[in-house]
Design a protein around this motif. Structure first.
Motif, PDB file in Angstrom:
ATOM      1  N   GLY A   1       0.729  -1.216  -0.015  1.00 41.96           N
ATOM      2  CA  GLY A   1       0.118  -0.036   0.048  1.00 41.96           C
ATOM      3  C   GLY A   1       0.829   1.281  -0.058  1.00 41.96           C
ATOM      4  O   GLY A   1       1.941   1.104  -0.324  1.00 41.96           O
ATOM      5  N   THR A   2       0.090   2.217   0.450  1.00 43.94           N
ATOM      6  CA  THR A   2       0.719   3.739   0.383  1.00 43.94           C
ATOM      7  C   THR A   2       0.841   4.135   1.972  1.00 43.94           C
ATOM      8  O   THR A   2      -0.078   4.343   2.611  1.00 43.94           O
ATOM      9  N   LEU A   3       1.912   4.916   2.207  1.00 44.80           N
ATOM     10  CA  LEU A   3       1.951   5.459   3.616  1.00 44.80           C
ATOM     11  C   LEU A   3       1.408   6.776   3.582  1.00 44.80           C
ATOM     12  O   LEU A   3       1.452   7.565   2.486  1.00 44.80           O
ATOM     13  N   MET A   4       0.810   7.086   4.633  1.00 47.66           N
ATOM     14  CA  MET A   4       0.092   8.173   4.801  1.00 47.66           C
ATOM     15  C   MET A   4      -0.216   8.736   6.440  1.00 47.66           C
ATOM     16  O   MET A   4       0.379   7.866   7.092  1.00 47.66           O
ATOM     17  N   ARG A   5      -0.708   9.872   6.530  1.00 50.25           N
ATOM     18  CA  ARG A   5      -1.455  10.068   7.927  1.00 50.25           C
ATOM     19  C   ARG A   5      -2.719  10.150   7.909  1.00 50.25           C
ATOM     20  O   ARG A   5      -3.493  10.425   7.186  1.00 50.25           O
ATOM     21  N   THR A   6      -3.265   9.598   9.293  1.00 49.75           N
ATOM     22  CA  THR A   6      -4.592   9.253   9.470  1.00 49.75           C
ATOM     23  C   THR A   6      -5.213  10.789  10.020  1.00 49.75           C
ATOM     24  O   THR A   6      -4.080  11.622  10.533  1.00 49.75           O
ATOM     25  N   LYS A   7      -6.559  11.018  10.482  1.00 47.03           N
ATOM     26  CA  LYS A   7      -6.820  12.293  11.137  1.00 47.03           C
ATOM     27  C   LYS A   7      -6.280  12.381  12.322  1.00 47.03           C
ATOM     28  O   LYS A   7      -6.179  13.497  13.165  1.00 47.03           O
ATOM     29  N   THR A   8      -5.821  11.072  12.940  1.00 47.33           N
ATOM     30  CA  THR A   8      -5.272  11.423  14.430  1.00 47.33           C
ATOM     31  C   THR A   8      -3.768  11.441  14.360  1.00 47.33           C
ATOM     32  O   THR A   8      -2.971  11.202  15.400  1.00 47.33           O
ATOM     33  N   ASN A   9      -3.199  11.550  13.021  1.00 51.77           N
ATOM     34  CA  ASN A   9      -1.747  12.234  12.806  1.00 51.77           C
ATOM     35  C   ASN A   9      -0.880  10.853  12.849  1.00 51.77           C
ATOM     36  O   ASN A   9       0.286  11.093  13.044  1.00 51.77           O
ATOM     37  N   GLU A  10      -1.313   9.560  12.912  1.00 54.40           N
ATOM     38  CA  GLU A  10      -0.458   8.370  12.999  1.00 54.40           C
ATOM     39  C   GLU A  10      -0.041   7.979  11.561  1.00 54.40           C
ATOM     40  O   GLU A  10      -0.743   7.894  10.568  1.00 54.40           O
ATOM     41  N   VAL A  11       1.341   7.768  11.384  1.00 53.82           N
ATOM     42  CA  VAL A  11       1.764   7.101  10.287  1.00 53.82           C
ATOM     43  C   VAL A  11       1.048   5.626   9.941  1.00 53.82           C
ATOM     44  O   VAL A  11       1.185   4.833  10.843  1.00 53.82           O
ATOM     45  N   THR A  12       0.458   5.622   8.828  1.00 52.51           N
ATOM     46  CA  THR A  12      -0.430   4.472   8.416  1.00 52.51           C
ATOM     47  C   THR A  12      -0.143   4.205   7.092  1.00 52.51           C
ATOM     48  O   THR A  12      -0.099   4.834   6.227  1.00 52.51           O
ATOM     49  N   LEU A  13      -0.402   2.533   6.684  1.00 52.33           N
ATOM     50  CA  LEU A  13      -0.090   2.301   5.571  1.00 52.33           C
ATOM     51  C   LEU A  13      -1.585   1.880   5.014  1.00 52.33           C
ATOM     52  O   LEU A  13      -2.373   1.035   5.600  1.00 52.33           O
ATOM     53  N   LEU A  14      -2.038   2.628   3.946  1.00 54.65           N
ATOM     54  CA  LEU A  14      -3.271   2.327   3.531  1.00 54.65           C
ATOM     55  C   LEU A  14      -3.132   1.138   2.531  1.00 54.65           C
ATOM     56  O   LEU A  14      -2.540   1.248   1.471  1.00 54.65           O
TER      57      LEU A  14
END
Length: 505
Positions: A114-127
């Motif tokens: 997937g692609t790394l991003m930030r969620t609304k809570t600002n956590e680095v996340t893999l979509l």
């Protein structure tokens, strides 16, 4: 294997996956980066002001899983770090969301693209765009719970029973990241020791583990048998006699890091097999080895921990200061009131101890009595780095006598944190003296006495060709790791310590 109800449920999921054409243990995994490496790349891209678009494939163990209808979150961990996964039905489809719900559990190893991003809570996340199972965990790991205390995440691991942790180290490592860090530190310690000695032109060598004659230390050996040769062999208790043979062969400095085996009691600082560093240094004596030891321990602490000020058992220990140096005879006199030089044999020393109302085992040799005094009245007091030097000849059969004093040898032991860390000699290189000491040690002790030292005729032959004066040194890697990682028992720094057989109910 016997299985409980949870394990039976997970085994059934394995069968269901295969029936659906999904392999729970595929042959290959293809992560492109370690998790922490991917997160670091994303953070760097953010800092550089770009779009921070990092597409990657990550693999790890599922540590949390939350299913929320058309949305799911999970955390996976691979030993380098942890990252959140986010799965949305629009990206992965209904079929994969159903698989996640039906087949996936905590502890499973998965691969996510997937692609790394930030969620609304600002956590680095893999979509996540795709997900597959790499290894289905049949047995659930002990759960670890995280709690935020004063703004910091505090982990409460249910796997805290020492007996279970040591017997199931794999589970201990999986749920307790601080335990993994101990063994990473141990690896750095060993690497730093090699670096220190290599830079000083010592050569790392390997010597036999199976030996026809054991020697080099006062310990009982393990015995095994070679069927084809019809020969009893001993697992080595020391590298010493083989390493010193190499000085005869014109090496100036040699060292070995490896396993020793001693058939003796276990304690918080003893294990039947342990890792030892020994080196032998031509043209050096115990005073030069003292200086090198100070330098080496400081170097290793700085390399492994980034500091030479360490904490051990509630004490702050400063490795930068010169080590205290104490004469053994004087130190015992100060601590117990007994002058061992005035007690030249077993009976006189036992009588002196009895007069002082000090405990001892009747029938013990003079050497064992002195060793007992040292262990009871000196060793526990040496919290800051200390060298204790000049030992009685009768407990040091391989050390060179001090000039003008045949009853005392040039030997030291190093202590830190109230325990012995290392042992060193100005090595005996007179073959005639060595032969007489072998005879003495074989004659004066019973067959089952650990201080009985067998005659090694080949070693004497090597010495007779001429051995340069040299200093020798031995140090337990396990104890050094205990010291530098603030662990109170050797079992905390050995991945698979020896334990008694568990009694069946």
């Amino acid at each position: 294997m016997e299985t409980n109800e949870l394990e039976k449920i997970r085994i059934e999921k394995i069968h269901q996956m295969r029936a659906a054409g999904l392999e729970p243990y595929p042959t290959r995994a293809e992560p492109t980066l370690a998790i922490q490496g991917a997160v670091n790349a994303f953070l760097k891209a953010e800092a550089d002001g770009g779009d921070a678009v990092i597409s990657t494939t990550l693999a790890g163990r599922v540590r949390s899983l939350r299913l929320m209808g058309k949305l799911a979150f999970a955390h996976i961990e691979d030993g380098s770090g942890r990252v959140q996964l986010m799965l949305r039905v629009n990206e992965v489809g209904e079929a994969l969301m159903a698989q996640l719900r039906d087949y996936y559990d905590l502890g499973d190893f998965v691969e996510a693209n997937g692609t790394l991003m930030r969620t609304k809570t600002n956590e680095v996340t893999l979509l996540v765009s795709s997900l597959r199972m790499l290894a289905k965990a049949v047995t659930p790991l002990p759960a670890a719970k995280d709690e935020v205390v004063d703004g910091e995440v505090v982990r409460h691991a249910t796997l805290s029973d020492p007996e279970t942790r040591y017997r199931q180290r794999y589970a201990d490592l999986a749920v307790n990241p601080e335990v993994r860090e101990v063994f990473r530190a141990r690896a750095r310690i060993t690497r730093a020791l090699r670096e220190f000695l290599d830079e000083r032109d010592f050569i790392e060598v390997e010597t036999p583990i199976l030996q026809p004659i054991y020697g080099g230390a006062a310990a009982k050996p393990f015995v095994t048998h070679h069927n084809q040769l019809k020969q009893d062999l001993f697992l080595r208790i020391s590298f010493e006699l083989y390493l010193k043979r190499l000085l005869v062969g014109m090496f100036r400095g040699v060292y070995e890091i490896g396993r020793d085996f001693r058939n003796e009691g276990v304690s918080f600082k003893h294990n039947p097999e342990f890792t030892q560093l020994e080196f032998y240094w031509a043209y050096a004596d115990y005073l030069k080895v003292m200086d090198l030891t100070e330098e080496m321990v400081r170097f290793v602490a700085q390399a492994a921990l980034g500091t030479t000020i360490i904490a051990y058992d509630g004490n702050t220990i400063d490795l930068t200061k010169p080590w205290q140096r104490l004469n053994l005879r004087q130190a015992l006199l100060d601590a117990t009131g007994i002058d061992i030089a005035a007690c030249p044999d077993d009976a006189s020393l036992a009588a002196a101890m009895k007069a002082k109302d000090l405990p001892f085992k009747p029938g013990s040799t003079r050497g064992k009595l002195i060793d007992g005094l040292l262990g009871d009245y000196l060793e526990p007091t040496f919290i800051q780095p200390t060298f204790l030097y000049d030992y009685p000849r009768d407990i040091s059969p391989l050390a060179k006598s001090k000039p003008g004093d045949p009853t005392t040898v040039e030997r030291f032991e190093g202590f830190i944190g109230g325990m012995e860390l290392c042992n060193a000699f100005t090595e005996l290189n007179d073959p005639l003296d060595q032969e007489s000491r072998f005879l003495e040690m074989g004659r004066d002790y019973e067959d089952d006495d650990e201080e009985r030292h067998p005659m090694d005729e080949d070693y004497l032959r090597a010495m007779s060709y001429g051995m340069p004066p040299n200093g020798g040194f031995g140090m337990g890697i396990d104890r050094l790791t205990m010291l530098l990682t603030d662990r109170k028992t050797i079992r905390e720094v050995i991945l698979f310590p020896h334990l008694r057989e568990r009694e069946e109910d």
